[in-house]
Motif scaffolding. Structure first.
Motif, PDB file in Angstrom:
ATOM      1  N   ASN A 348       0.275   7.680  -7.834  1.00 17.15           N
ATOM      2  CA  ASN A 348       0.763   6.791  -6.865  1.00 17.15           C
ATOM      3  C   ASN A 348       1.795   5.624  -7.922  1.00 17.15           C
ATOM      4  OD1 ASN A 348      -1.164   5.402  -7.839  1.00 17.15           O
ATOM      5  ND2 ASN A 348      -1.896   4.901  -5.745  1.00 17.15           N
ATOM      6  N   GLU A 395       7.466   7.924  -6.609  1.00 18.08           N
ATOM      7  CA  GLU A 395       6.116   8.130  -7.033  1.00 18.08           C
ATOM      8  C   GLU A 395       6.026   9.472  -7.569  1.00 18.08           C
ATOM      9  OE1 GLU A 395       3.155   7.456  -4.108  1.00 18.08           O
ATOM     10  OE2 GLU A 395       3.415   5.564  -3.725  1.00 18.08           O
TER      11      GLU A 395
ATOM     12  N   GLN B  33       7.915  -2.196   3.572  1.00 16.57           N
ATOM     13  CA  GLN B  33       7.704  -2.881   2.691  1.00 16.57           C
ATOM     14  C   GLN B  33       7.738  -4.313   2.726  1.00 16.57           C
ATOM     15  OE1 GLN B  33       8.370  -0.177   0.157  1.00 16.57           O
ATOM     16  NE2 GLN B  33       6.655  -1.782  -0.963  1.00 16.57           N
ATOM     17  N   ILE B  83      -5.777  -4.863  -7.500  1.00 15.35           N
ATOM     18  CA  ILE B  83      -4.736  -3.917  -8.048  1.00 15.35           C
ATOM     19  C   ILE B  83      -5.422  -3.068  -9.112  1.00 15.35           C
ATOM     20  CG2 ILE B  83      -2.417  -3.405  -9.309  1.00 15.35           C
ATOM     21  CD1 ILE B  83      -1.437  -5.864  -7.923  1.00 15.35           C
ATOM     22  N   SER B 227      -4.532   2.570 -10.713  1.00 21.55           N
ATOM     23  CA  SER B 227      -4.161   3.716  -9.986  1.00 21.55           C
ATOM     24  C   SER B 227      -4.925   4.885 -10.518  1.00 21.55           C
ATOM     25  CB  SER B 227      -2.631   3.819 -10.418  1.00 21.55           C
ATOM     26  OG  SER B 227      -2.199   5.033 -10.060  1.00 21.55           O
ATOM     27  N   SER B 290      -4.273  -2.677  -2.029  1.00 22.03           N
ATOM     28  CA  SER B 290      -5.113  -1.575  -1.741  1.00 22.03           C
ATOM     29  C   SER B 290      -6.421  -1.701  -2.187  1.00 22.03           C
ATOM     30  CB  SER B 290      -4.517  -0.090  -2.052  1.00 22.03           C
ATOM     31  OG  SER B 290      -5.434   1.025  -1.919  1.00 22.03           O
ATOM     32  N   GLU B 295      -2.134  -0.948  -5.872  1.00 29.97           N
ATOM     33  CA  GLU B 295      -1.048  -1.616  -4.960  1.00 29.97           C
ATOM     34  C   GLU B 295      -1.395  -2.670  -4.797  1.00 29.97           C
ATOM     35  OE1 GLU B 295      -0.125   1.048  -1.454  1.00 29.97           O
ATOM     36  OE2 GLU B 295      -0.951   2.485  -2.756  1.00 29.97           O
ATOM     37  N   ASP B 340      -0.647   0.113   6.361  1.00 29.67           N
ATOM     38  CA  ASP B 340      -0.301   0.455   5.085  1.00 29.67           C
ATOM     39  C   ASP B 340      -0.613   2.148   5.026  1.00 29.67           C
ATOM     40  OD1 ASP B 340      -0.222  -0.538   2.188  1.00 29.67           O
ATOM     41  OD2 ASP B 340      -2.186   0.447   2.036  1.00 29.67           O
ATOM     42  N   HIS B 344       2.032   4.930   3.771  1.00 32.78           N
ATOM     43  CA  HIS B 344       1.649   6.047   2.803  1.00 32.78           C
ATOM     44  C   HIS B 344       2.189   7.488   3.313  1.00 32.78           C
ATOM     45  CE1 HIS B 344      -0.673   4.424  -0.649  1.00 32.78           C
ATOM     46  NE2 HIS B 344      -0.822   3.492   0.369  1.00 32.78           N
TER      47      HIS B 344
END
Lengths: 500, 348
Positions: A348, A395, B33, B83, B227, B290, B295, B340, B344
């Motif tokens: 991501n 991404e 966004q 994050i 991530s 997230s 994120e 959110d 995605h």
């Protein structure tokens, strides 16, 4: 020819301005095993989604079992007699075999589930697995057995067509053969199978007929007998791949990596030794689980080492115990993970971040990033590697498998190490991307880089490596020039550890 | 040094035409966004319509902004932690500990009427250091003992609260008059500052966090670890060291927040900021962070904090009872996460 079971005429499906399918024809006869092949992005997955009921076509006609077929959702598709078995299995791991097979069709009495053991046992018997106990929890089974549970679920529902999506990608050779027997049993019962696979040898072995998709269209269909793999590939890529495995002249230089008696803490590998030279492409063959991946992970510092001596570029001070990934990278090693989605890429995050992550030092000063320079470097790699993307800020997860792999490799090239460990570099990617990666590996060797390539796909090892070693239960055979190995010798060592 | 790798342009496959998903969805993407910003705007407009004119007076605007300071500053640290795929439940307790540390140090200067500048600065630094130690311990424990941060910080939440009560002898600690007490004044001295010094400090810290996240290697590592930790390790990032740095650095923000909390209270209070960590986490989540990592943004989180402050303030003006406010905030948290998810979905 027996009666037609499934007939798709002129299927068109668009997503926004993108035409995913532009007129697909597909005809599957009752009880036949039909191969559906095509590169990644050719439209196979969209077509499967339409057949399973997850997507609806914009236009076109589908006839199934003599009736028009318009499922509104996957559940309806299942009940109509089409079962999808995806690469990622859809089982509830903590439930038993019986519970999984009867999930959604449980029979109950006063709210209590009624045992349907006989039904489940019958399905398992048809699949040649009478010994499987229906009360075993699914998570104690091997992947291969779990796959059979999914197929058994299809049988219980009186399915007429089973669609298998890349069913062998995570199976060992023995399990693959067992699966083929199961498919033959389905065929004997009159159930048709659509078999989707990148492994063309397998397709040729078990399928009766094939359909090739390219760019959302059917470009060829025919009987498998009398069609060569070369012909299939030509139809898939739309041009003749005169040489899948290119050879770019390169010579072997001085030793760059000497490994002596490397012993992993997890018992794998067992006392592995080999020497890698400058400009050498060393193939490592062996069965899945033999310890090939563990060996390079130990060398890269990702797995713990119990014992062994590693000399990198003549530097004797680097004992394997002290290896950590950051140190390995500094010493000129780099690793391409076999598991692209779980380890190789941060899916991501943007493409450019993934490319530069291991070499941020080069685009930063005192910890401050030069974003413009970073983006420019990444863009250059995207162009050189022919990564198909809109923008390197996209991404990585949005790209196809082949393009994701190119991004992973671009990171290695950007870091510019001298020794590359590549673990299954062509797994799960389309033929076109594979050919690009083979050419790239040859190019790297011609520029004096050294490559250790692990692969379970023998033809590619024989096609592009200079030397080869085989691993059997953690033990590595001697490294010998590729010309002195035969298929037979390799399989013999891989399965029994006996060197010829 | 070996020669740079030269790869001739690929010739096997012609490049495909760029696949764009079409205008409509890219417009949607841009809208999503900025979802937190539009959220703030619509909440504000809603109250302008419903509330008496006093709501959109400049004075009330100042009140709302000042009320955002503590949660806003702490949310900057939390943004970095979230994050990176972590969480910190101990922030509220750390803030309480900070206020007690400040009060204790101020009292060391003797029972004077006004604390000297030197000791005032020392007190503020002491609070920040106390929080930094908490953050460092959290980072050390999660990475060395391999315990998930949820559990570690749940423990530290109790420990820091206990230590605060121990130092404060289970009561509020009164302090001599000092300059820290002026940080959160609605009408600041000197007057030309317009907003309380705390507001300006918040703005600076938001900018700092945004810059660290976007323009530094450290910031990039935070995203990478959150991530996909395995990828980070593969790329030679020292994950446990970076983790410790993240928790310690974030705790510095908590420390500054505790100074602001002290300024508000003008005493050291070991029971202060109970449950505030949830407001802070909510601000980050409303702002697009997230909890699975990778994120989040400084701007988003501060907007999240503002949304909650506007809601509380507006509801108070309307005379909406406290329990209704809580229900509304709960709905907004869930709604933010739903948006959110939608984001995605469109990206995929």
């Amino acid at each position: 020819m027996p009666d037609t079971l499934l007939k798709l005429t002129n299927i068109i499906k668009t997503f926004g301005p993108v035409k995913a399918l532009g007129g697909v024809q597909l005809e599957v006869a009752q009880g036949e095993i039909h191969a559906l092949i095509g590169e990644n992005g050719a439209g196979k997955s969209t077509l499967m989604k339409i057949l399973s009921g997850a997507e609806k076509p914009d236009s076109g006609e589908i006839m199934f079992d003599g009736k028009p077929y318009h499922p509104q959702n996957p559940a309806e598709g299942r009940l109509s007699g089409i079962a999808m078995i995806y690469q990622e299995l859809n089982l509830a791991p903590h439930l038993t075999i019986e519970e999984n097979i009867t999930l959604g069709i449980e029979k109950s009495k006063l709210g209590f589930a009624k045992s349907q053991k006989t039904l489940v046992q019958e399905a398992l018997r048809i699949l040649g697995q009478p010994d499987l106990d229906p009360s075993t929890p699914v998570n104690t089974l091997s992947i291969a057995k779990q796959q059979l549970v999914e197929i058994a679920r299809a049988l219980v529902l009186d399915t007429k067509l089973v669609i298998l999506d890349e069913p062998t990608s995570s199976l060992t050779a023995a399990d693959t053969q067992a699966l083929f027997e199961v498919i033959a049993r389905l065929k004997a019962k009159g159930i048709a199978v659509i078999y989707i696979s990148h492994f063309l040898e397998e397709v040729q072995q078990i399928c009766d007929r094939f359909t090739v998709l390219r760019d959302g269209q059917t470009v060829g269909t025919g009987s498998m007998a009398g069609t060569s793999i070369q012909q299939l590939i030509e139809q898939m890529v739309g041009r003749s791949l005169e040489d899948m495995y290119p050879h770019i002249p390169h010579t072997l230089g001085e030793p760059v990596l000497e490994v002596q008696a490397l012993q992993g803490k997890s018992a794998l590998p067992r006392s592995a030794s080999f020497t890698l030279h400058r400009g050498e492409i060393l193939g490592i063959s062996g069965l899945v689980g033999a310890g090939r991946t563990e060996m390079i992970r130990c060398l890269f510092g990702l797995d713990k080492v119990a014992n062994g001596k590693v000399t990198i570029m003549g530097r004797k001070d680097l004992q394997a115990h002290y290896l950590r990934p950051e140190k390995a990278l500094d010493s000129g090693l780099d690793l391409l993970s076999e598991n692209r989605k779980e380890e190789g890429l941060a899916v991501n995050l943007p493409i450019f971040t993934n490319i530069t992550l291991s070499a941020l030092k080069r685009v930063s000063r005192f910890g401050w990033l030069n974003l413009a320079q970073e983006k420019q470097q990444a863009d250059e790699w995207c162009t050189k590697m022919n990564v198909k993307c809109r923008d390197s800020r996209q991404e990585v997860g949005a790209l196809s498998g082949g393009n994701q792999q190119k991004v992973s490799i671009a990171r290695l090239l950007n870091h510019n190490s001298d020794i590359f460990f590549m673990d299954e570099p062509t797994r799960g990617i389309d033929v076109g991307s594979k050919a690009e990666i083979y050419r790239l590996i040859q190019t790297l060797a011609s520029q004096g880089k050294s490559i250790v390539m692990i692969s379970s796909y023998l033809p590619e090892l024989l096609g592009i490596c200079d030397t080869l070693a085989v691993m059997h239960r953690g033990e590595l055979s001697a490294v010998k020039p590729i010309s002195t190995w035969t298929d037979h010798d390799i399989m013999l060592y891989a399965t029994s550890g006996v060197a010829v | 040094m070996t020669p740079k790798v030269e790869i001739p342009p690929a010739t096997v496959m012609p490049p495909l035409p760029n696949k764009s998903k079409g205008e409509s969805s890219s417009v949607k993407k841009v809208l999503l966004q900025f979802a937190p910003f539009f959220g703030l705007l619509s909440v504000f407009i809603l109250f302008v319509i419903l509330c008496p004119p006093a709501f959109y007076s400049f004075y009330n605007f100042k009140t709302i902004i000042t009320q955002t300071v503590i949660v806003g500053i702490a949310a900057m640290g939390m943004t970095m932690i979230i994050i990176s795929g972590g969480i910190d439940l101990s922030v509220g307790s750390q803030i309480a500990l900070g206020t007690v540390v400040i009060a204790t140090i101020l009292n060391m200067g003797g029972p004077g009427v006004e604390a000297s500048t030197g000791i005032t600065i020392l007190a503020a630094l002491g609070a920040i250091a106390a929080c930094a130690v908490c953050g460092w311990l959290i980072g050390l424990t999660t990475s060395r003992l391999n315990i998930v941060p949820f559990i570690v910080t749940l423990g530290v939440m109790q420990i820091a609260r206990g230590v605060a009560k121990w130092i404060g002898k289970e009561q509020t600690v009164s302090t001599p008059v000092n300059n820290l007490q002026k940080l959160m004044l609605l009408d600041p001295e000197p007057e030309w500052l317009i907003f309380a010094p705390g507001v300006w400090i918040t703005i600076l810290l938001v900018a700092l966090t945004a810059v660290v996240l976007k323009y530094t290697v450290f910031g990039r590592y935070i995203f990478a670890i959150g991530s996909n930790e395995k990828t980070a390790r593969l790329c030679g990032i020292n994950v446990s060291l970076t983790r410790m740095a993240i928790y310690t650095f974030s705790a510095l923000f908590t420390g500054v927040a505790s100074v602001m909390q002290y300024s508000n209270l003008t005493v050291g209070d070991p029971t202060a900021a109970a449950g505030m960590e949830l407001d802070i986490i909510a601000a980050v989540v409303i702002g697009g962070g997230s909890l699975s990592g990778g994120e989040g943004s400084a701007m988003g989180s501060i907007i999240g904090a503002l949304i909650m402050a506007v809601l509380r303030n507006g509801c108070n003006m309307l005379g909406v009872p406290n329990f209704v406010q809580e229900v509304i905030i709960g709905v907004i948290i869930i709604g933010a996460v739903a948006i959110d998810r939608l984001k995605h979905h469109i990206k995929a």
